[in-house]
Scaffold this motif. Sequence first.
Motif, short mmCIF file in Angstrom:
data_model
loop_
_atom_site.label_atom_id
_atom_site.label_comp_id
_atom_site.label_asym_id
_atom_site.label_seq_id
_atom_site.Cartn_x
_atom_site.Cartn_y
_atom_site.Cartn_z
N TYR A 125 0.79 -3.14 -11.32
CA TYR A 125 -0.34 -3.52 -10.47
C TYR A 125 -1.58 -3.86 -11.28
O TYR A 125 -1.90 -3.20 -12.27
CB TYR A 125 -0.67 -2.37 -9.50
CG TYR A 125 0.53 -1.94 -8.70
CD1 TYR A 125 1.17 -2.83 -7.83
CD2 TYR A 125 1.08 -0.67 -8.87
CE1 TYR A 125 2.30 -2.46 -7.14
CE2 TYR A 125 2.22 -0.29 -8.17
CZ TYR A 125 2.83 -1.18 -7.30
OH TYR A 125 3.95 -0.81 -6.61
N LEU B 204 2.93 2.27 -12.84
CA LEU B 204 1.79 1.78 -12.05
C LEU B 204 1.02 0.72 -12.84
O LEU B 204 0.71 -0.36 -12.32
CB LEU B 204 0.85 2.94 -11.69
CG LEU B 204 1.35 3.95 -10.65
CD1 LEU B 204 0.36 5.10 -10.50
CD2 LEU B 204 1.59 3.29 -9.29
N ARG C 115 0.85 -1.19 0.00
CA ARG C 115 0.00 0.00 0.00
C ARG C 115 0.89 1.24 0.00
O ARG C 115 2.09 1.15 0.24
CB ARG C 115 -0.88 0.02 1.25
CG ARG C 115 -0.09 0.20 2.56
CD ARG C 115 -0.98 0.52 3.73
NE ARG C 115 -1.77 1.73 3.50
CZ ARG C 115 -1.31 2.96 3.63
NH1 ARG C 115 -0.06 3.19 3.99
NH2 ARG C 115 -2.08 4.00 3.40
N THR D 281 -8.59 5.14 -10.58
CA THR D 281 -9.31 4.28 -9.64
C THR D 281 -10.82 4.46 -9.81
O THR D 281 -11.59 3.54 -9.52
CB THR D 281 -8.94 4.57 -8.17
OG1 THR D 281 -9.37 5.89 -7.83
CG2 THR D 281 -7.46 4.44 -7.91
N LEU E 253 -2.40 -1.78 -3.09
CA LEU E 253 -1.85 -2.17 -4.39
C LEU E 253 -1.93 -3.69 -4.53
O LEU E 253 -1.54 -4.42 -3.62
CB LEU E 253 -0.38 -1.74 -4.47
CG LEU E 253 -0.13 -0.26 -4.22
CD1 LEU E 253 1.35 0.00 -3.94
CD2 LEU E 253 -0.59 0.58 -5.41
N ILE F 81 -5.45 -0.82 -8.30
CA ILE F 81 -5.09 0.17 -7.29
C ILE F 81 -6.43 0.60 -6.70
O ILE F 81 -7.29 1.09 -7.44
CB ILE F 81 -4.39 1.38 -7.92
CG1 ILE F 81 -3.09 0.94 -8.59
CG2 ILE F 81 -4.13 2.47 -6.90
CD1 ILE F 81 -2.31 2.06 -9.23
N THR G 190 -4.03 9.41 -10.81
CA THR G 190 -4.21 8.10 -10.17
C THR G 190 -5.65 7.96 -9.65
O THR G 190 -6.29 6.93 -9.83
CB THR G 190 -3.21 7.92 -9.01
OG1 THR G 190 -1.90 8.15 -9.52
CG2 THR G 190 -3.28 6.51 -8.43
#
Lengths: 411, 74
Positions: A382, A378, A140, A264, A410, A385, A260
Amino acid sequence: MVTAISDEMFSGEAITDPYSYYGRIRDEDPVHWNEKYELWVITRHDDLVWMTRHHELFSSEFWSRDKRSPYPAIDESDLGLYQFMREFFMKWFIQHDRPVHTDQRKVVHKWFNPASMETWRPMVQQVVKDMLDEADEDGRMDVMKDFATPLPLFVIAQMMGMPFEDRKFIRSMAEKLLFIGRGEADRMQPLTDGIKELMEYLSPLVAQKVDLPVDENDLLSVLASGEKTGALTRDEVIADAILLLLAGHETTINLICNGTLAFTQHPDQWKLLKEAPFQDPDTVVRATEECLRYDPPVKSIQRIASEDVEMGGKLLKEGDRIRWFMSSANRDPAKHENPDTFDISRWPNTHVAFGSGIHHCLGATLARMEAQEAFKALAGRYDSISLETDEYEYQPSVTFRSLKSLPVSLK
Amino acid sequence: MPRKVRVSVDLDICVGNAMCETYAPKVFVLNDDRQSTVADPNADTFENIMEAAQDCPVSAITVIDDETGESLFP
Ligand code: HEM
Ligand code: HEM
Ligand code: SF4
């Protein structure tokens, strides 16, 4: 019932959702006089571009020309500090008009050109990798504190040839200077402290570099060369070094955090980014531009009218204070199709997140590169997220679109 | 013989930063929208034109060798 436009730019609503607040102004009264803060609010894409391209009508010298009190208000006892600040910021070339602006910008302009920035990409990739390796250990991170804040600072410190050991110091200064765009009445003390300490730190470094031959790979050395040619004084070299150290700070942080967050919230777009052939530069480039458009790091910038000017049927008087809002311009339906949709394949993407005209962001290429490498890493690392909380808050600023924190897990 | 070039500016990209004008003012002239247009591509030295192209912050300028058609920038 029709309600009048509220002029409280710092209200919870306007801070949380500037797109509705400034969007409404754009639709109903695009060149709007804000009675409360005594300034013009410019909201349409076309008006914004026109204004920034007519620098002879709209001055950037607002620190020296605007004699009105700061807003939001600061503690009475801090007015002396405010004065110090004004005098400091007046030294920046960003705060000058032509011709001084051009001579001063030229000292570093070449350094930031697209080809020379590209040579730094591997270094940026390495910094990104190091930070994410660290986050992986915990599964995380707070995107704000652990990723977006150190990234631009470590990159620019490296470009300026600053000793590795000094980073902790630079970062602690940066935290004080984060009060820039904030509304707290006692914000002046940490700001002035931060600037004074940075000046003390930089003075001997600059003094050293002025005496040495110019090292083209070292930004501080290039800046110091401006003193030799007479384009800059010593004080201006130091002020500009601080500018460059920090200009990318709050701004690039916001780009990485807001981008980011957008991913999400839009799993389909995250999937598009992830599924793009990993090395496909176009997808990453376009995605970054869309992040810049959709939730721009800087909400607005100031100008002062140099003479009476008519705009959108209104008369802007000489000396009037003006703010132009990329938050509304980037969502202007007259310019962008489905402006409220986050669509990372949008192209061309003529957002104005970096402004326009002669003051167009000097660090745009660098900021883009940092964000491209951040989003690429990112997506490459991953599967998902996810936000650890549904409650995220923004700084009460009209200048910056800054999250207070962005904790994610993550996988 | 100075090198002859063809120069163009992509107006979809140009942000009116006007740095090109400061490097080669006889070649690059800002229009009413304050975007750069090419007046006379050979009115300045080859070096100045190339410098303007390289230092355009958004790489909006294209330079082509007038004789060989070779792309000189980007
Ligand atoms: C070195 C980096 C920077 C520092 C240290 C800095 C510092 C400051 C400070 C101290 C203020 C006054 C805030 C107040 O009254 O509370 C301010 C205002 C402002 N800055 Fe910066 N700034 C930096 C970079 C930038 C950049 C790159 C931009 C443009 C994108 C910018 C745009 C503005 C604007 C528009 C204001 C008006 C502020 C307001 O009252 O909201 N600044 N800045
Ligand atoms: C996403 C990140 C960034 C955003 C959104 C941003 C935004 C902006 C905007 C809107 C302006 C125009 C200000 C005006 O017209 O008054 C500006 C100017 C400027 N920016 Fe940035 N910026 C970013 C990153 C950076 C970085 C990384 C640097 C430097 C390392 C930088 C340095 C500057 C400088 C020096 C100016 C003043 C240029 C001039 O007056 O000629 N910025 N930026
Ligand atoms: S330097 Fe580039 S962006 Fe600036 S005016 Fe010239 S072509 Fe346009």
